[in-house]
Design an enzyme around this catalytic site. Structure first.
Site, PDB file in Angstrom:
ATOM      1  N   HIS A 100       0.886  -1.165   0.000  1.00 18.44           N
ATOM      2  CA  HIS A 100       0.000   0.000   0.000  1.00 18.44           C
ATOM      3  C   HIS A 100       0.928   1.221   0.000  1.00 18.44           C
ATOM      4  O   HIS A 100       2.019   1.171   0.580  1.00 18.44           O
ATOM      5  CB  HIS A 100      -0.825   0.105   1.285  1.00 18.44           C
ATOM      6  CG  HIS A 100      -1.741  -1.044   1.542  1.00 18.44           C
ATOM      7  ND1 HIS A 100      -1.329  -2.201   2.149  1.00 18.44           N
ATOM      8  CD2 HIS A 100      -3.069  -1.196   1.307  1.00 18.44           C
ATOM      9  CE1 HIS A 100      -2.353  -3.016   2.277  1.00 18.44           C
ATOM     10  NE2 HIS A 100      -3.425  -2.448   1.773  1.00 18.44           N
ATOM     11  N   ASP A 103       2.435   1.911   3.280  1.00 18.61           N
ATOM     12  CA  ASP A 103       3.374   0.928   3.847  1.00 18.61           C
ATOM     13  C   ASP A 103       4.813   1.364   3.603  1.00 18.61           C
ATOM     14  O   ASP A 103       5.655   1.239   4.480  1.00 18.61           O
ATOM     15  CB  ASP A 103       3.224  -0.457   3.193  1.00 18.61           C
ATOM     16  CG  ASP A 103       1.857  -1.065   3.360  1.00 18.61           C
ATOM     17  OD1 ASP A 103       1.181  -0.734   4.345  1.00 18.61           O
ATOM     18  OD2 ASP A 103       1.468  -1.882   2.495  1.00 18.61           O
ATOM     19  N   ASP A 295      -4.697 -13.661  -3.226  1.00 26.38           N
ATOM     20  CA  ASP A 295      -4.080 -13.371  -1.938  1.00 26.38           C
ATOM     21  C   ASP A 295      -4.071 -14.691  -1.182  1.00 26.38           C
ATOM     22  O   ASP A 295      -5.106 -15.171  -0.700  1.00 26.38           O
ATOM     23  CB  ASP A 295      -4.840 -12.277  -1.179  1.00 26.38           C
ATOM     24  CG  ASP A 295      -4.272 -10.889  -1.488  1.00 26.38           C
ATOM     25  OD1 ASP A 295      -3.388 -10.804  -2.378  1.00 26.38           O
ATOM     26  OD2 ASP A 295      -4.684  -9.908  -0.845  1.00 26.38           O
TER      27      ASP A 295
HETATM   28  C1  XLS Z   1      -7.619  -6.677   4.075  1.00 25.66           C
HETATM   29  C2  XLS Z   1      -7.177  -6.845   2.705  1.00 25.66           C
HETATM   30  C3  XLS Z   1      -6.058  -5.924   2.263  1.00 25.66           C
HETATM   31  C4  XLS Z   1      -5.939  -5.881   0.769  1.00 25.66           C
HETATM   32  C5  XLS Z   1      -5.113  -4.757   0.264  1.00 25.66           C
HETATM   33  O1  XLS Z   1      -8.346  -7.480   4.630  1.00 25.66           O
HETATM   34  O2  XLS Z   1      -6.829  -8.190   2.527  1.00 25.66           O
HETATM   35  O3  XLS Z   1      -4.868  -6.288   2.865  1.00 25.66           O
HETATM   36  O4  XLS Z   1      -5.422  -7.079   0.254  1.00 25.66           O
HETATM   37  O5  XLS Z   1      -5.605  -3.537   0.659  1.00 25.66           O
HETATM   38 CA    CA Z   2      -5.924  -9.215   0.802  1.00 27.09          CA
END
Ligand code: XLS
Ligand code: CA
Ligand code: CA
Length: 438
Positions: A100, A103, A295
């Site tokens: 992000h 970050d 993810d």
């Molecule tokens: C939060 C999300 C976040 C996104 C990116 O729960 O997983 O980390 O992947 O903003």
């Molecule tokens: Ca995520």
């Protein structure tokens, strides 16, 4: 300065090795189904959890005490964190990372200063990328931590906040492009509601659509070639998030004529929170041709919140890899470890154990899924199960050559259908026979 002292580059040593800091299955050069494992996964480290995670939870402050978090001011800390991050990525041997905006660079005292911090840190990041060959899988903007986003970003009832969020995404997309990022992610943590008593649902939907339209326009304007991804999550921090699950997002994209502009970033743990399996969410996105990236993490079925754990369950990895292999890979996407250590895992080496374990689980999942697909055992079963639609009345149904009246006549002649077994247990046992092979 070396932050991860005593840890060398992690190597593939195979399943017979008893070195816990080695890969047992993930061999980046091994070719499976025509591609190396490195190409299949395009593994990425999530900057926020791995570098910025503190171990804090709702009941206690951070306990990790990372060496890169000590500095004279936020920019110095950001620079140290970046150095530590690239040392970690290199030693782990992942080709990508994700961040992000907030970050990698601290928020300043006003918007201009925040942007200047971000652009300064982007310069340093660019040098480290060049020196190490590690690339940016995706960038995103944090539109949820700062109190200004309390009532949402694009869906905020106040256009002042909409404008702020838009300006932040503009800059985050600029730096993602600058760093050669291959995708840009939208996760709307506060794009939802707490109560419908104060919410104009359709107005907020329209606003979000405007936000995404503007993002598409800006992407085109700056010539950013990456894929735009939306990440579903049903709740947390809001009670109800608009991007609830893959199906909700697909419906939203269709309704607002944005279908061709976005793909989905599916997170395993968000699937669990939505009451789905990881495989379900991947399948729904993939069936629409919109599965863009993953993810890679897991949730806990006993805890109703976003635990973001490292996935080690081989079944989940196999089921996920079946979907990914079937659609021929993720294109510009990859597997981002949006996962964090448990609060009790306080050693720096725990960061390595966690990533190694999950990379190995997915690698094993890939090997098993590849065998299952090659043997066509599930494919043949499914093909046979639907074969009735390939001829006769079934084919007429699919070809729009028959209607309710004709079907009623057909039923009057043919009476009761015969129930055929779905053979679920038989198929589950077959999956286990493949698991035993590796
Ligand atoms: C939060 C999300 C976040 C996104 C990116 O729960 O997983 O980390 O992947 O903003
Ligand atoms: Ca995520
Ligand atoms: Ca999550």
């Amino acid at each position: 300065m070396e932050y991860f002292k005593g840890i060398e580059k992690i190597k593939f040593e195979g399943n017979d090795s008893d070195n816990p800091l080695s890969f047992k299955y993930y061999d980046e050069n091994k070719v499976v189904a025509g591609k190396t494992m490195k190409e299949h996964f395009r593994f990425a480290v999530a900057y926020w959890h791995t570098m910025k995670g503190s171990g804090a939870d709702m009941f206690g402050w951070g306990n990790y005490n990372r060496p890169w978090e000590k500095g004279k001011n936020p920019m110095e800390i950001a620079e140290k964190t970046l150095d530590a991050a690239f040392e970690f990525f290199t030693k782990l041997g992942v080709p990508y990372y994700c961040f992000h905006d907030r970050d990698i660079a601290p928020e300043g005292s006003n918007f201009a200063e925040s942007c200047s911090n971000l652009h300064k840190m982007t310069e340093k990041t660019k040098q480290l990328q060049k020196a190490t060959g590690i690339k940016l899988l995706w960038g995103t903007a944090n539109l949820f931590s700062n109190p200004r986003f309390t009532h949402g970003a694009g869906s905020n009832p106040d256009p002042h906040v909409f404008a702020y969020a838009a300006s932040q995404v503009k800059n985050a997309m600029d730096v993602t492009k600058e760093l050669g990022g291959e995708n840009y992610v939208f996760w709307g943590g506060r794009e939802g509601y707490e109560t419908l008593l104060n919410t104009n649902y359709s107005q907020e939907q329209e606003q979000l659509a405007r936000f995404f339209e503007m993002a598409v326009d800006y992407k085109k304007k700056i010539g950013f070639k990456g894929t735009l991804l939306i990440e579903p999550k049903p709740k947390e921090p809001t009670k109800h998030q608009y991007d609830f699950d893959a199906a909700s997002i697909l419906n939203f994209l269709r309704a607002f004529d944005l279908f061709d502009d976005f793909k989905l970033n599916i997170e395993a743990n968000h699937a669990t929170l939505a009451g789905h399996t990881f495989q379900h969410e991947l399948t729904v996105a993939s069936a629409a041709g919109r599965l863009g990236s993953i993810d890679a993490n897991t949730g806990d079925t006993l805890l109703g919140w976003d635990t973001d754990q490292f996935l080690t369950n081989i079944y989940d990895a196999v089921y996920a890899m079946l979907v990914v292999l079937k659609q021929g890979g993720l294109g510009s996407g990859g597997f981002n470890f949006d996962a964090k250590l448990r609060r009790g895992s306080t050693d720096l080496s725990d960061l390595f154990h966690a990533h190694i374990g999950s990379m190995d689980a997915f690698a094993k999942g890939l090997l098993i899924a590849d065998e299952i697909i090659k043997d066509k055992i599930l494919d043949n079963f499914i093909e046979e199960r639907y074969s009735g639609y390939k001829h006769g009345t079934g084919l007429k149904i699919m070809n729009r050559e028959i209607d309710f009246i004709e079907l009623e006549k057909w039923i009057l002649q043919n009476n009761e259908p015969i129930i055929k077994s779905g053979k679920q247990e038989y198929l589950e046992n077959i999956i286990n026979t493949y698991l035993r092979k590796f």
